[in-house]
Design a protein around this motif. Structure first.
Motif, PDB file in Angstrom:
ATOM      1  N   ILE A 177       0.808  -1.230   0.000  1.00 51.81           N
ATOM      2  CA  ILE A 177       0.000   0.000   0.000  1.00 51.81           C
ATOM      3  C   ILE A 177       0.840   1.278   0.000  1.00 51.81           C
ATOM      4  CG2 ILE A 177      -2.210  -0.850   0.940  1.00 51.81           C
ATOM      5  CD1 ILE A 177      -1.240  -0.207   3.733  1.00 51.81           C
ATOM      6  N   LEU A 178       2.164   1.140   0.142  1.00 51.99           N
ATOM      7  CA  LEU A 178       3.009   2.342   0.108  1.00 51.99           C
ATOM      8  C   LEU A 178       3.033   2.900  -1.310  1.00 51.99           C
ATOM      9  CD1 LEU A 178       6.137   1.307   2.249  1.00 51.99           C
ATOM     10  CD2 LEU A 178       4.525   3.135   2.752  1.00 51.99           C
ATOM     11  N   SER A 179       3.033   4.258  -1.422  1.00 53.75           N
ATOM     12  CA  SER A 179       2.973   4.832  -2.765  1.00 53.75           C
ATOM     13  C   SER A 179       4.268   4.552  -3.537  1.00 53.75           C
ATOM     14  CB  SER A 179       2.680   6.332  -2.680  1.00 53.75           C
ATOM     15  OG  SER A 179       3.556   6.907  -1.754  1.00 53.75           O
ATOM     16  N   THR A 180       5.410   4.545  -2.837  1.00 48.42           N
ATOM     17  CA  THR A 180       6.672   4.231  -3.530  1.00 48.42           C
ATOM     18  C   THR A 180       7.369   3.088  -2.795  1.00 48.42           C
ATOM     19  OG1 THR A 180       7.719   5.923  -2.173  1.00 48.42           O
ATOM     20  CG2 THR A 180       7.140   6.559  -4.433  1.00 48.42           C
ATOM     21  N   PRO A 181       6.901   1.867  -3.008  1.00 44.69           N
ATOM     22  CA  PRO A 181       7.457   0.743  -2.245  1.00 44.69           C
ATOM     23  C   PRO A 181       8.965   0.609  -2.394  1.00 44.69           C
ATOM     24  CG  PRO A 181       5.737  -0.002  -3.783  1.00 44.69           C
ATOM     25  CD  PRO A 181       5.885   1.463  -3.973  1.00 44.69           C
ATOM     26  N   ASP A 182       9.499   0.962  -3.570  1.00 44.09           N
ATOM     27  CA  ASP A 182      10.938   0.802  -3.762  1.00 44.09           C
ATOM     28  C   ASP A 182      11.757   1.877  -3.058  1.00 44.09           C
ATOM     29  OD1 ASP A 182      10.588  -1.443  -5.143  1.00 44.09           O
ATOM     30  OD2 ASP A 182      10.660  -0.504  -7.147  1.00 44.09           O
ATOM     31  N   GLY A 183      11.069   2.883  -2.549  1.00 43.52           N
ATOM     32  CA  GLY A 183      11.770   3.966  -1.857  1.00 43.52           C
ATOM     33  C   GLY A 183      12.146   3.586  -0.431  1.00 43.52           C
ATOM     34  N   HIS A 184      11.810   2.369  -0.006  1.00 40.36           N
ATOM     35  CA  HIS A 184      12.068   1.960   1.388  1.00 40.36           C
ATOM     36  C   HIS A 184      12.766   0.609   1.392  1.00 40.36           C
ATOM     37  CE1 HIS A 184       9.000   4.990   2.433  1.00 40.36           C
ATOM     38  NE2 HIS A 184       8.485   4.589   1.292  1.00 40.36           N
ATOM     39  N   ILE A 185      13.586   0.382   2.387  1.00 38.63           N
ATOM     40  CA  ILE A 185      14.177  -0.967   2.494  1.00 38.63           C
ATOM     41  C   ILE A 185      13.967  -1.549   3.898  1.00 38.63           C
ATOM     42  CG2 ILE A 185      15.918  -0.777   0.663  1.00 38.63           C
ATOM     43  CD1 ILE A 185      17.995  -0.250   2.845  1.00 38.63           C
ATOM     44  N   ILE A 186      13.828  -2.873   3.909  1.00 33.45           N
ATOM     45  CA  ILE A 186      13.750  -3.589   5.184  1.00 33.45           C
ATOM     46  C   ILE A 186      15.193  -3.943   5.541  1.00 33.45           C
ATOM     47  CG2 ILE A 186      12.864  -5.657   6.352  1.00 33.45           C
ATOM     48  CD1 ILE A 186      10.589  -5.744   4.233  1.00 33.45           C
ATOM     49  N   LEU A 187      15.657  -3.513   6.706  1.00 36.50           N
ATOM     50  CA  LEU A 187      17.044  -3.803   7.103  1.00 36.50           C
ATOM     51  C   LEU A 187      17.203  -5.297   7.397  1.00 36.50           C
ATOM     52  CD1 LEU A 187      17.758  -0.670   9.338  1.00 36.50           C
ATOM     53  CD2 LEU A 187      18.274  -1.035   6.915  1.00 36.50           C
ATOM     54  N   PRO A 188      18.418  -5.802   7.248  1.00 35.90           N
ATOM     55  CA  PRO A 188      18.580  -7.266   7.364  1.00 35.90           C
ATOM     56  C   PRO A 188      18.374  -7.823   8.781  1.00 35.90           C
ATOM     57  CG  PRO A 188      20.698  -6.191   6.987  1.00 35.90           C
ATOM     58  CD  PRO A 188      19.655  -5.131   6.836  1.00 35.90           C
ATOM     59  N   GLU A 189      18.533  -7.003   9.824  1.00 36.93           N
ATOM     60  CA  GLU A 189      18.451  -7.541  11.189  1.00 36.93           C
ATOM     61  C   GLU A 189      17.022  -7.880  11.615  1.00 36.93           C
ATOM     62  OE1 GLU A 189      20.127  -4.800  10.345  1.00 36.93           O
ATOM     63  OE2 GLU A 189      22.191  -5.106  11.006  1.00 36.93           O
ATOM     64  N   VAL A 190      16.876  -9.046  12.210  1.00 39.96           N
ATOM     65  CA  VAL A 190      15.609  -9.419  12.854  1.00 39.96           C
ATOM     66  C   VAL A 190      15.951  -9.535  14.333  1.00 39.96           C
ATOM     67  CG1 VAL A 190      13.833 -11.205  13.048  1.00 39.96           C
ATOM     68  CG2 VAL A 190      14.752 -10.598  10.799  1.00 39.96           C
ATOM     69  N   ILE A 191      15.331  -8.651  15.162  1.00 45.44           N
ATOM     70  CA  ILE A 191      15.854  -8.493  16.529  1.00 45.44           C
ATOM     71  C   ILE A 191      15.078  -9.255  17.607  1.00 45.44           C
ATOM     72  CG2 ILE A 191      16.826  -6.230  15.933  1.00 45.44           C
ATOM     73  CD1 ILE A 191      14.525  -5.033  17.746  1.00 45.44           C
ATOM     74  N   SER A 192      14.047  -9.983  17.215  1.00 46.64           N
ATOM     75  CA  SER A 192      13.285 -10.688  18.258  1.00 46.64           C
ATOM     76  C   SER A 192      12.602 -11.914  17.680  1.00 46.64           C
ATOM     77  CB  SER A 192      12.205  -9.773  18.844  1.00 46.64           C
ATOM     78  OG  SER A 192      11.193  -9.573  17.864  1.00 46.64           O
ATOM     79  N   LYS A 193      12.060 -12.726  18.576  1.00 45.59           N
ATOM     80  CA  LYS A 193      11.201 -13.843  18.158  1.00 45.59           C
ATOM     81  C   LYS A 193       9.769 -13.371  18.341  1.00 45.59           C
ATOM     82  CE  LYS A 193      12.964 -16.795  21.151  1.00 45.59           C
ATOM     83  NZ  LYS A 193      13.229 -18.037  21.890  1.00 45.59           N
ATOM     84  N   GLU A 194       8.974 -13.447  17.306  1.00 48.35           N
ATOM     85  CA  GLU A 194       7.555 -13.077  17.409  1.00 48.35           C
ATOM     86  C   GLU A 194       6.709 -14.259  16.925  1.00 48.35           C
ATOM     87  OE1 GLU A 194       6.722  -9.977  18.712  1.00 48.35           O
ATOM     88  OE2 GLU A 194       8.859  -9.503  18.823  1.00 48.35           O
ATOM     89  N   PRO A 195       6.496 -15.239  17.779  1.00 48.51           N
ATOM     90  CA  PRO A 195       5.621 -16.350  17.378  1.00 48.51           C
ATOM     91  C   PRO A 195       4.156 -15.894  17.454  1.00 48.51           C
ATOM     92  CG  PRO A 195       6.521 -16.702  19.593  1.00 48.51           C
ATOM     93  CD  PRO A 195       7.061 -15.396  19.122  1.00 48.51           C
ATOM     94  N   LEU A 196       3.517 -15.802  16.309  1.00 50.52           N
ATOM     95  CA  LEU A 196       2.141 -15.277  16.273  1.00 50.52           C
ATOM     96  C   LEU A 196       1.149 -16.435  16.240  1.00 50.52           C
ATOM     97  CD1 LEU A 196       2.627 -12.624  13.409  1.00 50.52           C
ATOM     98  CD2 LEU A 196       3.131 -12.369  15.849  1.00 50.52           C
ATOM     99  N   GLY A 197       0.069 -16.288  16.979  1.00 47.99           N
ATOM    100  CA  GLY A 197      -0.918 -17.368  16.942  1.00 47.99           C
ATOM    101  C   GLY A 197      -2.217 -16.958  17.592  1.00 47.99           C
ATOM    102  N   PRO A 198      -3.231 -17.816  17.448  1.00 46.64           N
ATOM    103  CA  PRO A 198      -4.532 -17.499  18.037  1.00 46.64           C
ATOM    104  C   PRO A 198      -4.509 -17.634  19.563  1.00 46.64           C
ATOM    105  CG  PRO A 198      -4.590 -19.652  16.982  1.00 46.64           C
ATOM    106  CD  PRO A 198      -3.238 -19.071  16.690  1.00 46.64           C
ATOM    107  N   ALA A 199      -5.235 -16.742  20.225  1.00 46.90           N
ATOM    108  CA  ALA A 199      -5.300 -16.779  21.690  1.00 46.90           C
ATOM    109  C   ALA A 199      -6.743 -16.921  22.154  1.00 46.90           C
ATOM    110  CB  ALA A 199      -4.695 -15.499  22.264  1.00 46.90           C
TER     111      ALA A 199
END
Ligand SMILES: N[C@@H](CCC(=O)N[C@@H](CS)C(=O)NCC(=O)O)C(=O)O
Length: 343
Positions: free
Chosen positions: A211-233
Protein backbone atom coordinates in the motif's frame (compact mmCIF):
# COMPACT_ATOMS: atom_id res chain seq x y z
CA UNK A 1 -21.55 -40.18 66.01
CA UNK A 2 -21.45 -42.52 63.03
CA UNK A 3 -24.52 -40.79 61.62
CA UNK A 4 -22.84 -37.41 61.85
CA UNK A 5 -19.76 -38.77 60.04
CA UNK A 6 -21.92 -40.35 57.31
CA UNK A 7 -23.85 -37.12 56.82
CA UNK A 8 -20.60 -35.17 56.62
CA UNK A 9 -19.13 -37.54 54.00
CA UNK A 10 -22.37 -37.44 52.03
CA UNK A 11 -22.39 -33.62 52.03
CA UNK A 12 -18.75 -33.55 50.99
CA UNK A 13 -19.47 -35.94 48.10
CA UNK A 14 -22.41 -33.82 46.94
CA UNK A 15 -20.39 -30.60 46.99
CA UNK A 16 -17.52 -32.30 45.10
CA UNK A 17 -19.97 -33.50 42.48
CA UNK A 18 -21.47 -30.02 42.16
CA UNK A 19 -18.01 -28.51 41.80
CA UNK A 20 -17.01 -31.07 39.16
CA UNK A 21 -20.21 -30.45 37.24
CA UNK A 22 -19.79 -26.68 37.40
CA UNK A 23 -16.15 -26.94 36.27
CA UNK A 24 -17.23 -29.13 33.40
CA UNK A 25 -19.92 -26.60 32.45
CA UNK A 26 -17.42 -23.74 32.71
CA UNK A 27 -14.92 -25.59 30.59
CA UNK A 28 -17.44 -26.21 27.83
CA UNK A 29 -19.01 -22.78 27.85
CA UNK A 30 -17.40 -21.13 24.80
CA UNK A 31 -18.24 -23.88 22.32
CA UNK A 32 -21.80 -24.07 23.66
CA UNK A 33 -22.18 -20.27 23.42
CA UNK A 34 -20.80 -20.21 19.87
CA UNK A 35 -23.11 -23.03 18.76
CA UNK A 36 -26.08 -21.36 20.41
CA UNK A 37 -25.27 -17.98 18.80
CA UNK A 38 -24.71 -19.59 15.41
CA UNK A 39 -21.61 -17.51 14.66
CA UNK A 40 -18.02 -17.26 15.82
CA UNK A 41 -16.80 -13.87 17.06
CA UNK A 42 -13.25 -13.62 15.85
CA UNK A 43 -10.91 -10.72 16.72
CA UNK A 44 -8.68 -9.60 13.84
CA UNK A 45 -6.51 -6.55 13.13
CA UNK A 46 -8.02 -3.40 11.76
CA UNK A 47 -6.48 -3.93 8.37
CA UNK A 48 -3.25 -5.56 7.40
CA UNK A 49 -3.08 -6.71 3.76
CA UNK A 50 -2.54 -10.45 3.49
CA UNK A 51 -3.42 -11.04 7.16
CA UNK A 52 -6.79 -9.38 7.73
CA UNK A 53 -8.12 -7.09 5.10
CA UNK A 54 -11.65 -5.79 4.64
CA UNK A 55 -12.69 -5.12 1.03
CA UNK A 56 -15.15 -2.37 0.12
CA UNK A 57 -17.75 -5.09 -0.36
CA UNK A 58 -17.35 -5.82 3.36
CA UNK A 59 -15.66 -9.19 2.74
CA UNK A 60 -12.67 -10.05 4.89
CA UNK A 61 -9.66 -11.90 3.50
CA UNK A 62 -6.26 -12.90 4.84
CA UNK A 63 -4.19 -15.41 6.72
CA UNK A 64 -5.60 -14.55 10.17
CA UNK A 65 -9.10 -14.28 8.70
CA UNK A 66 -8.82 -17.75 7.13
CA UNK A 67 -8.02 -19.23 10.50
CA UNK A 68 -11.32 -17.79 11.84
CA UNK A 69 -13.08 -19.30 8.83
CA UNK A 70 -11.44 -22.69 9.45
CA UNK A 71 -12.84 -22.67 13.00
CA UNK A 72 -16.31 -21.71 11.77
CA UNK A 73 -16.15 -24.42 9.10
CA UNK A 74 -15.09 -27.05 11.67
CA UNK A 75 -17.98 -26.09 13.96
CA UNK A 76 -20.78 -25.17 11.55
CA UNK A 77 -19.58 -26.62 8.24
CA UNK A 78 -19.90 -23.04 7.01
CA UNK A 79 -16.85 -20.74 6.82
CA UNK A 80 -19.12 -17.71 6.48
CA UNK A 81 -20.44 -18.01 10.02
CA UNK A 82 -17.91 -15.58 11.45
CA UNK A 83 -18.36 -12.08 12.77
CA UNK A 84 -15.03 -10.32 12.36
CA UNK A 85 -14.23 -7.87 15.14
CA UNK A 86 -11.43 -5.47 14.12
CA UNK A 87 -9.24 -4.60 17.10
CA UNK A 88 -6.24 -2.36 17.62
CA UNK A 89 -3.19 -3.50 19.54
CA UNK A 90 -4.35 -1.90 22.79
CA UNK A 91 -7.84 -3.37 22.97
CA UNK A 92 -7.29 -6.86 21.54
CA UNK A 93 -6.69 -8.71 24.81
CA UNK A 94 -9.42 -6.97 26.82
CA UNK A 95 -11.86 -7.90 24.02
CA UNK A 96 -11.07 -11.52 24.79
CA UNK A 97 -11.29 -11.06 28.56
CA UNK A 98 -14.67 -9.32 28.30
CA UNK A 99 -16.16 -12.05 26.06
CA UNK A 100 -16.52 -9.67 23.12
CA UNK A 101 -14.71 -12.27 21.02
CA UNK A 102 -14.33 -16.06 21.27
CA UNK A 103 -10.88 -16.19 19.77
CA UNK A 104 -8.23 -13.65 18.83
CA UNK A 105 -6.58 -14.26 15.46
CA UNK A 106 -4.63 -11.04 15.09
CA UNK A 107 -0.87 -11.07 14.56
CA UNK A 108 -0.36 -11.42 18.30
CA UNK A 109 2.88 -12.60 19.79
CA UNK A 110 2.88 -15.45 22.29
CA UNK A 111 4.82 -14.25 25.35
CA UNK A 112 5.00 -15.51 28.90
CA UNK A 113 3.68 -12.29 30.44
CA UNK A 114 0.65 -12.19 28.16
CA UNK A 115 -0.36 -15.64 29.36
CA UNK A 116 0.46 -15.08 32.99
CA UNK A 117 -0.80 -11.57 33.56
CA UNK A 118 -3.66 -11.26 31.06
CA UNK A 119 -5.44 -14.57 31.66
CA UNK A 120 -4.87 -15.78 28.10
CA UNK A 121 -3.56 -18.90 26.45
CA UNK A 122 -1.97 -19.07 23.03
CA UNK A 123 -3.18 -22.15 21.20
CA UNK A 124 -0.22 -22.59 18.87
CA UNK A 125 2.06 -20.77 16.47
CA UNK A 126 0.40 -20.01 13.18
CA UNK A 127 3.22 -17.80 11.91
CA UNK A 128 6.83 -17.49 13.07
CA UNK A 129 7.72 -13.82 12.76
CA UNK A 130 10.40 -11.47 14.10
CA UNK A 131 10.77 -7.74 14.57
CA UNK A 132 12.56 -5.71 11.92
CA UNK A 133 13.17 -2.16 10.70
CA UNK A 134 12.11 -0.18 7.65
CA UNK A 135 13.94 2.95 6.51
CA UNK A 136 13.75 5.26 3.53
CA UNK A 137 16.29 4.22 0.93
CA UNK A 138 17.58 7.81 0.64
CA UNK A 139 18.86 7.73 4.25
CA UNK A 140 21.71 5.51 3.08
CA UNK A 141 21.22 3.32 6.18
CA UNK A 142 21.75 -0.35 5.45
CA UNK A 143 22.14 -1.93 8.86
CA UNK A 144 20.26 -1.54 12.14
CA UNK A 145 23.59 -0.78 13.81
CA UNK A 146 23.43 2.67 12.18
CA UNK A 147 20.16 3.54 13.94
CA UNK A 148 21.64 5.19 17.05
CA UNK A 149 20.14 8.68 17.58
CA UNK A 150 17.50 8.12 14.88
CA UNK A 151 13.83 8.47 15.80
CA UNK A 152 11.96 5.16 15.66
CA UNK A 153 8.19 4.98 15.13
CA UNK A 154 6.41 2.21 17.05
CA UNK A 155 2.86 1.33 18.00
CA UNK A 156 1.73 1.26 21.63
CA UNK A 157 0.37 -1.96 23.11
CA UNK A 158 2.78 -4.13 21.14
CA UNK A 159 5.87 -6.15 21.93
CA UNK A 160 8.03 -3.82 19.85
CA UNK A 161 9.13 -1.27 22.46
CA UNK A 162 10.71 -3.72 24.89
CA UNK A 163 12.59 -5.42 22.04
CA UNK A 164 13.79 -2.02 20.85
CA UNK A 165 15.09 -1.08 24.29
CA UNK A 166 16.88 -4.42 24.57
CA UNK A 167 18.45 -4.15 21.12
CA UNK A 168 19.57 -0.53 21.42
CA UNK A 169 20.88 -1.19 24.95
CA UNK A 170 22.84 -4.27 23.86
CA UNK A 171 24.43 -2.29 21.02
CA UNK A 172 25.09 0.85 23.05
CA UNK A 173 22.95 3.04 20.83
CA UNK A 174 20.81 5.97 21.96
CA UNK A 175 17.12 5.29 21.40
CA UNK A 176 14.51 7.91 20.49
CA UNK A 177 11.00 6.53 20.23
CA UNK A 178 7.84 8.02 18.77
CA UNK A 179 5.05 5.68 19.92
CA UNK A 180 1.69 6.01 18.13
CA UNK A 181 -1.69 4.55 19.04
CA UNK A 182 -2.44 2.90 15.70
CA UNK A 183 -0.54 1.46 12.78
CA UNK A 184 -2.04 4.14 10.56
CA UNK A 185 -0.78 6.97 12.80
CA UNK A 186 2.64 5.37 12.88
CA UNK A 187 2.72 5.18 9.08
CA UNK A 188 1.56 8.80 8.79
CA UNK A 189 4.28 9.97 11.18
CA UNK A 190 6.88 8.11 9.11
CA UNK A 191 5.46 9.51 5.89
CA UNK A 192 5.67 13.04 7.32
CA UNK A 193 9.31 12.30 8.26
CA UNK A 194 8.61 12.68 11.97
CA UNK A 195 10.61 9.50 12.40
CA UNK A 196 13.50 8.08 10.38
CA UNK A 197 12.70 4.44 10.88
CA UNK A 198 9.75 2.21 11.65
CA UNK A 199 9.85 -0.99 13.59
CA UNK A 200 7.31 -3.84 13.63
CA UNK A 201 6.97 -7.49 12.78
CA UNK A 202 8.73 -8.14 9.46
CA UNK A 203 5.58 -9.70 7.94
CA UNK A 204 3.83 -6.38 8.43
CA UNK A 205 6.38 -4.56 6.29
CA UNK A 206 5.63 -6.98 3.47
CA UNK A 207 1.95 -6.26 4.06
CA UNK A 208 2.48 -2.53 4.05
CA UNK A 209 4.70 -2.52 0.98
CA UNK A 210 1.64 -3.25 -1.13
CA UNK A 211 0.00 0.00 0.00
CA UNK A 212 3.01 2.34 0.11
CA UNK A 213 2.97 4.83 -2.77
CA UNK A 214 6.67 4.23 -3.53
CA UNK A 215 7.46 0.74 -2.25
CA UNK A 216 10.94 0.80 -3.76
CA UNK A 217 11.77 3.97 -1.86
CA UNK A 218 12.07 1.96 1.39
CA UNK A 219 14.18 -0.97 2.49
CA UNK A 220 13.75 -3.59 5.18
CA UNK A 221 17.04 -3.80 7.10
CA UNK A 222 18.58 -7.27 7.36
CA UNK A 223 18.45 -7.54 11.19
CA UNK A 224 15.61 -9.42 12.85
CA UNK A 225 15.85 -8.49 16.53
CA UNK A 226 13.29 -10.69 18.26
CA UNK A 227 11.20 -13.84 18.16
CA UNK A 228 7.55 -13.08 17.41
CA UNK A 229 5.62 -16.35 17.38
CA UNK A 230 2.14 -15.28 16.27
CA UNK A 231 -0.92 -17.37 16.94
CA UNK A 232 -4.53 -17.50 18.04
CA UNK A 233 -5.30 -16.78 21.69
CA UNK A 234 -8.22 -17.73 23.92
CA UNK A 235 -9.32 -16.94 27.49
CA UNK A 236 -8.06 -19.14 30.28
CA UNK A 237 -10.56 -21.40 32.07
CA UNK A 238 -12.07 -23.23 29.13
CA UNK A 239 -9.85 -26.18 28.36
CA UNK A 240 -12.16 -27.68 25.76
CA UNK A 241 -12.24 -24.49 23.71
CA UNK A 242 -8.49 -24.06 24.06
CA UNK A 243 -8.03 -27.62 22.81
CA UNK A 244 -10.39 -27.14 19.93
CA UNK A 245 -8.57 -24.03 18.70
CA UNK A 246 -5.19 -25.69 19.21
CA UNK A 247 -6.15 -28.80 17.23
CA UNK A 248 -7.60 -26.78 14.40
CA UNK A 249 -4.20 -25.10 14.00
CA UNK A 250 -2.55 -28.53 14.09
CA UNK A 251 -5.04 -30.17 11.75
CA UNK A 252 -4.24 -27.59 9.06
CA UNK A 253 -0.50 -28.16 9.45
CA UNK A 254 -0.92 -31.96 9.56
CA UNK A 255 -3.10 -31.78 6.45
CA UNK A 256 -0.27 -30.07 4.57
CA UNK A 257 2.25 -32.60 5.82
CA UNK A 258 0.00 -35.47 4.68
CA UNK A 259 -0.61 -33.85 1.28
CA UNK A 260 -4.32 -33.35 1.99
CA UNK A 261 -5.56 -30.25 0.14
CA UNK A 262 -8.90 -28.57 -0.47
CA UNK A 263 -8.82 -30.01 -3.97
CA UNK A 264 -7.94 -33.56 -2.90
CA UNK A 265 -10.05 -33.83 0.23
CA UNK A 266 -12.59 -36.20 -1.32
CA UNK A 267 -9.78 -38.60 -2.36
CA UNK A 268 -8.29 -38.31 1.13
CA UNK A 269 -11.51 -39.74 2.52
CA UNK A 270 -10.85 -42.94 0.57
CA UNK A 271 -7.18 -43.14 1.60
CA UNK A 272 -5.70 -46.25 3.19
CA UNK A 273 -3.01 -44.22 5.01
CA UNK A 274 -3.97 -44.45 8.71
CA UNK A 275 -2.70 -40.93 9.45
CA UNK A 276 -4.92 -39.51 6.72
CA UNK A 277 -7.85 -41.69 7.81
CA UNK A 278 -7.59 -40.31 11.36
CA UNK A 279 -7.27 -36.71 10.10
CA UNK A 280 -10.37 -36.98 7.96
CA UNK A 281 -12.36 -38.84 10.64
CA UNK A 282 -12.78 -42.18 8.88
CA UNK A 283 -10.94 -43.76 11.80
CA UNK A 284 -11.28 -42.73 15.46
CA UNK A 285 -13.54 -40.27 17.22
CA UNK A 286 -11.20 -37.30 17.30
CA UNK A 287 -13.80 -34.73 16.24
CA UNK A 288 -16.40 -35.97 18.69
CA UNK A 289 -13.87 -35.76 21.48
CA UNK A 290 -13.53 -32.06 20.63
CA UNK A 291 -17.29 -31.57 20.80
CA UNK A 292 -17.54 -31.49 16.99
CA UNK A 293 -18.28 -34.07 14.31
CA UNK A 294 -15.59 -36.51 13.19
CA UNK A 295 -15.22 -34.73 9.84
CA UNK A 296 -14.18 -31.47 11.60
CA UNK A 297 -10.81 -31.26 9.81
CA UNK A 298 -12.36 -32.14 6.42
CA UNK A 299 -14.74 -29.22 6.85
CA UNK A 300 -11.90 -26.85 7.69
CA UNK A 301 -9.60 -27.96 4.86
CA UNK A 302 -12.41 -28.03 2.31
CA UNK A 303 -13.30 -24.44 3.22
CA UNK A 304 -9.90 -22.76 3.42
CA UNK A 305 -7.29 -25.33 2.43
CA UNK A 306 -4.43 -26.76 4.45
CA UNK A 307 -1.78 -24.60 6.17
CA UNK A 308 0.35 -24.32 3.02
CA UNK A 309 -2.63 -23.33 0.88
CA UNK A 310 -3.64 -20.66 3.39
CA UNK A 311 -0.09 -19.36 3.51
CA UNK A 312 0.45 -19.29 -0.27
CA UNK A 313 -2.92 -17.75 -1.11
CA UNK A 314 -2.61 -14.89 1.37
CA UNK A 315 1.03 -14.07 1.95
CA UNK A 316 3.19 -16.55 -0.01
CA UNK A 317 5.31 -16.04 -3.08
CA UNK A 318 2.26 -16.44 -5.35
CA UNK A 319 0.46 -13.59 -3.51
CA UNK A 320 1.06 -9.86 -3.74
CA UNK A 321 2.95 -9.91 -0.42
CA UNK A 322 5.36 -12.55 -1.70
CA UNK A 323 6.81 -13.66 1.64
CA UNK A 324 9.02 -16.75 1.31
CA UNK A 325 7.98 -19.66 3.59
CA UNK A 326 11.24 -19.41 5.59
CA UNK A 327 10.67 -20.60 9.18
CA UNK A 328 7.04 -21.26 8.32
CA UNK A 329 7.90 -24.11 5.99
CA UNK A 330 7.12 -27.55 7.39
CA UNK A 331 9.81 -29.22 9.48
CA UNK A 332 10.16 -31.74 6.66
CA UNK A 333 11.01 -28.93 4.24
CA UNK A 334 13.59 -26.91 6.16
CA UNK A 335 11.22 -24.88 8.33
CA UNK A 336 9.99 -25.27 11.90
CA UNK A 337 6.23 -25.78 11.43
CA UNK A 338 5.61 -29.04 13.24
CA UNK A 339 2.26 -30.32 14.48
CA UNK A 340 1.73 -33.06 17.07
CA UNK A 341 0.07 -36.10 15.53
CA UNK A 342 -3.64 -36.85 15.40
CA UNK A 343 -3.78 -40.26 17.03
N1 LIG B 1 3.16 -9.07 17.17
C1 LIG B 1 3.24 -7.86 17.94
C2 LIG B 1 2.77 -6.63 17.14
C3 LIG B 1 1.34 -6.73 16.76
C4 LIG B 1 0.70 -5.41 16.31
O1 LIG B 1 -0.37 -5.03 16.77
N2 LIG B 1 1.35 -4.69 15.41
C5 LIG B 1 0.81 -3.46 14.94
C6 LIG B 1 1.84 -2.72 14.18
S1 LIG B 1 3.36 -2.51 15.07
C7 LIG B 1 -0.40 -3.73 14.06
O2 LIG B 1 -0.52 -4.79 13.49
N3 LIG B 1 -1.30 -2.82 13.97
C8 LIG B 1 -2.48 -3.01 13.17
C9 LIG B 1 -3.68 -2.52 13.88
O3 LIG B 1 -3.54 -1.86 14.93
O4 LIG B 1 -4.79 -2.87 13.43
C10 LIG B 1 2.41 -7.98 19.20
O5 LIG B 1 1.70 -8.97 19.39
O6 LIG B 1 2.48 -7.07 20.04
Amino acid sequence: MLDFKKRHIFRLAISCLALCLSLDCASAQTLAAVKERGTLNCGVSQGLPGFSDKAESGDWTGFDVDFCRAVAAAIFDDPAKVVFVPLDANTRFSALQSNKIDVLSRNSTWTMSRENSLGLLFAGVAYYDGQGFLVRRDTGIDTALQLGDKTVCTQTGTTTELNLNDYFGANDMKLKVLAMGTAEESLRAYDARRCDVRTRDVSQFYAERVILSTPDGHIILPEVISKEPLGPAVRQGDDRWFNLIKWIVYSLINAEELGVKSTTIEDAMKSSNPNIRRLVGIEGEFGEQLGLTNDWAVRAVRAVGNYGEIYERNVGTQSRLSIPRGLNALWTQGGIQYAPPIR
